[in-house]
Design an enzyme around this catalytic site. Structure first.
Site, mmCIF file in Angstrom:
data_model
loop_
_atom_site.group_PDB
_atom_site.id
_atom_site.type_symbol
_atom_site.label_atom_id
_atom_site.label_comp_id
_atom_site.label_asym_id
_atom_site.label_seq_id
_atom_site.Cartn_x
_atom_site.Cartn_y
_atom_site.Cartn_z
ATOM 1 N N ASN A 194 -2.469 2.029 15.498
ATOM 2 C CA ASN A 194 -3.309 1.579 17.697
ATOM 3 C C ASN A 194 -3.198 2.635 17.552
ATOM 4 O O ASN A 194 -3.050 3.885 17.098
ATOM 5 C CB ASN A 194 -1.701 0.978 17.831
ATOM 6 N N THR A 223 -6.665 -8.078 10.041
ATOM 7 C CA THR A 223 -7.133 -9.216 9.567
ATOM 8 C C THR A 223 -5.874 -9.878 10.227
ATOM 9 O O THR A 223 -5.120 -11.144 10.417
ATOM 10 C CB THR A 223 -7.479 -9.760 8.479
ATOM 11 N N GLY A 227 3.389 -4.584 11.291
ATOM 12 C CA GLY A 227 2.857 -5.151 10.260
ATOM 13 C C GLY A 227 2.692 -3.557 8.850
ATOM 14 O O GLY A 227 3.542 -2.876 8.268
ATOM 15 N N VAL A 228 1.122 -3.615 8.769
ATOM 16 C CA VAL A 228 0.928 -2.267 7.757
ATOM 17 C C VAL A 228 1.754 -1.096 8.346
ATOM 18 O O VAL A 228 2.571 0.204 7.034
ATOM 19 C CB VAL A 228 -0.386 -2.091 7.070
ATOM 20 N N ASP A 229 1.453 -0.776 9.842
ATOM 21 C CA ASP A 229 1.381 0.842 10.511
ATOM 22 C C ASP A 229 3.002 1.104 9.965
ATOM 23 O O ASP A 229 3.650 1.425 10.076
ATOM 24 C CB ASP A 229 1.935 0.068 11.841
ATOM 25 N N ILE A 268 1.176 -1.080 -0.343
ATOM 26 C CA ILE A 268 0.043 -0.063 -0.187
ATOM 27 C C ILE A 268 0.710 1.110 0.450
ATOM 28 O O ILE A 268 0.625 2.692 -0.903
ATOM 29 C CB ILE A 268 -0.678 -0.167 0.975
HETATM 30 N N1 AR6 Z 1 0.817 -3.158 2.206
HETATM 31 C C1 AR6 Z 1 -0.320 -3.414 2.161
HETATM 32 N N2 AR6 Z 1 -1.185 -4.952 3.392
HETATM 33 C C2 AR6 Z 1 0.449 -4.843 3.863
HETATM 34 C C3 AR6 Z 1 1.349 -4.435 3.865
HETATM 35 C C4 AR6 Z 1 1.798 -3.638 3.483
HETATM 36 N N3 AR6 Z 1 2.817 -3.122 3.293
HETATM 37 N N4 AR6 Z 1 1.907 -5.348 5.482
HETATM 38 C C5 AR6 Z 1 1.154 -5.258 6.358
HETATM 39 N N5 AR6 Z 1 0.192 -5.739 5.389
HETATM 40 P P1 AR6 Z 1 -1.620 -5.112 10.600
HETATM 41 P P2 AR6 Z 1 -3.673 -5.103 12.264
HETATM 42 C C6 AR6 Z 1 -1.717 -6.649 5.999
HETATM 43 O O1 AR6 Z 1 -0.970 -6.640 11.567
HETATM 44 O O2 AR6 Z 1 -4.214 -6.384 12.273
HETATM 45 C C7 AR6 Z 1 0.577 -2.867 14.156
HETATM 46 O O3 AR6 Z 1 1.626 -3.683 14.778
HETATM 47 C C8 AR6 Z 1 -1.616 -7.506 6.209
HETATM 48 O O4 AR6 Z 1 -1.475 -8.681 5.625
HETATM 49 O O5 AR6 Z 1 -0.412 -4.735 10.151
HETATM 50 O O6 AR6 Z 1 -4.780 -3.771 12.377
HETATM 51 C C9 AR6 Z 1 -0.378 -1.880 14.585
HETATM 52 O O7 AR6 Z 1 0.844 -0.871 15.450
HETATM 53 C C10 AR6 Z 1 -3.062 -7.525 6.926
HETATM 54 O O8 AR6 Z 1 -3.775 -8.432 5.421
HETATM 55 O O9 AR6 Z 1 -2.694 -4.472 11.639
HETATM 56 C C11 AR6 Z 1 -1.084 -2.011 15.523
HETATM 57 O O10 AR6 Z 1 -0.662 -2.653 17.065
HETATM 58 C C12 AR6 Z 1 -3.422 -6.048 6.801
HETATM 59 O O11 AR6 Z 1 -2.110 -5.526 6.439
HETATM 60 C C13 AR6 Z 1 -1.503 -3.912 15.476
HETATM 61 O O12 AR6 Z 1 -0.425 -3.721 14.214
HETATM 62 C C14 AR6 Z 1 -3.208 -6.026 8.623
HETATM 63 O O13 AR6 Z 1 -2.036 -6.450 9.412
HETATM 64 C C15 AR6 Z 1 -2.627 -3.616 14.541
HETATM 65 O O14 AR6 Z 1 -2.871 -5.042 13.907
#
Ligand code: AR6
Length: 173
Positions: free
Chosen positions: A24, A122, A32-34, A11
């Site tokens: 968060n 997710t 993750g994406v964050d 993204i």
């Molecule tokens: N581009 C698109 N999607 C992505 C990318 C990317 N570069 N990287 C990961 N994903 P998550 P949550 C997807 O864990 O469950 C963090 O530590 C990933 O495969 O990023 O809402 C925050 O600070 C998954 O499908 O977010 C919070 O503490 C989706 O993004 C916590 O994690 C969401 O996974 C939030 O957890």
């Protein structure tokens, strides 16, 4: 009429008006994406998040705040806080729907016409993808039906072929 489509990839590379971050409530960055968004965008995003937290405190689950996008090709980041999955009886569904609705509402208020969402909650937060996907799509369609002129395009930016298959199937209808 808004166009809704799915795209598989990172993204942080999308050239859209707003990418949504699965943040968060402390808005301090994370994994993750964050983590990917803060790495790609650079330190200005965290600085803006710090200023928001100083002004209004933490971002509650289901709510959204907006910053610039730093060095990313997008213009803004909308940070929303998804629910942690606790088995489905803790209001997770309505909180997750609020994330999509409030993010689009913020985009509309800022005149942002192309918005990309990751699969909020997710990953680390454990929301089952096959339950999150129809809910996400329903929330977005509902918003677009109620505000037909608000946004031109909503992209579900998935990060796995499994999530892509889920959205492709749902978007057939
Ligand atoms: N581009 C698109 N999607 C992505 C990318 C990317 N570069 N990287 C990961 N994903 P998550 P949550 C997807 O864990 O469950 C963090 O530590 C990933 O495969 O990023 O809402 C925050 O600070 C998954 O499908 O977010 C919070 O503490 C989706 O993004 C916590 O994690 C969401 O996974 C939030 O957890």
């Amino acid at each position: 009429m808004s166009k809704i489509r799915v795209e598989c990839g990172d993204i942080t590379r999308l050239r859209v008006d707003a990418v949504v971050n699965a943040a968060n409530s402390g808005l301090r960055g994370g994994g993750g994406v964050d983590g990917a968004i803060h790495r790609a965008g650079g330190p200005s995003i965290l600085q803006e998040c710090d200023a928001i937290r100083y002004r209004q405190g933490c971002c509650p689950t289901g709510e959204a705040v907006i910053t610039g996008a730093g060095d990313m090709p997008s213009k803004h980041v909308i940070h929303t806080v998804g629910p942690v999955w606790r088995g489905g009886q803790s209001d997770e569904a309505s909180l997750l729907a609020n994330c999509y609705r409030n993010s689009l509402d913020l985009a509309m208020k800022h005149g942002l016409r192309t918005v990309a969402f990751p699969c909020i909650s997710t990953g680390v937060f454990g929301y089952p993808p096959e339950q999150a996907a129809p809910l996400a799509l329903h929330a977005v369609r509902d918003f677009c039906a109620r505000h037909p002129d608000a946004v031109d395009e909503v992209i579900f930016c998935v990060f796995s072929r499994a999530d892509e298959a889920l959205y492709v199937e749902l978007l057939k209808d």
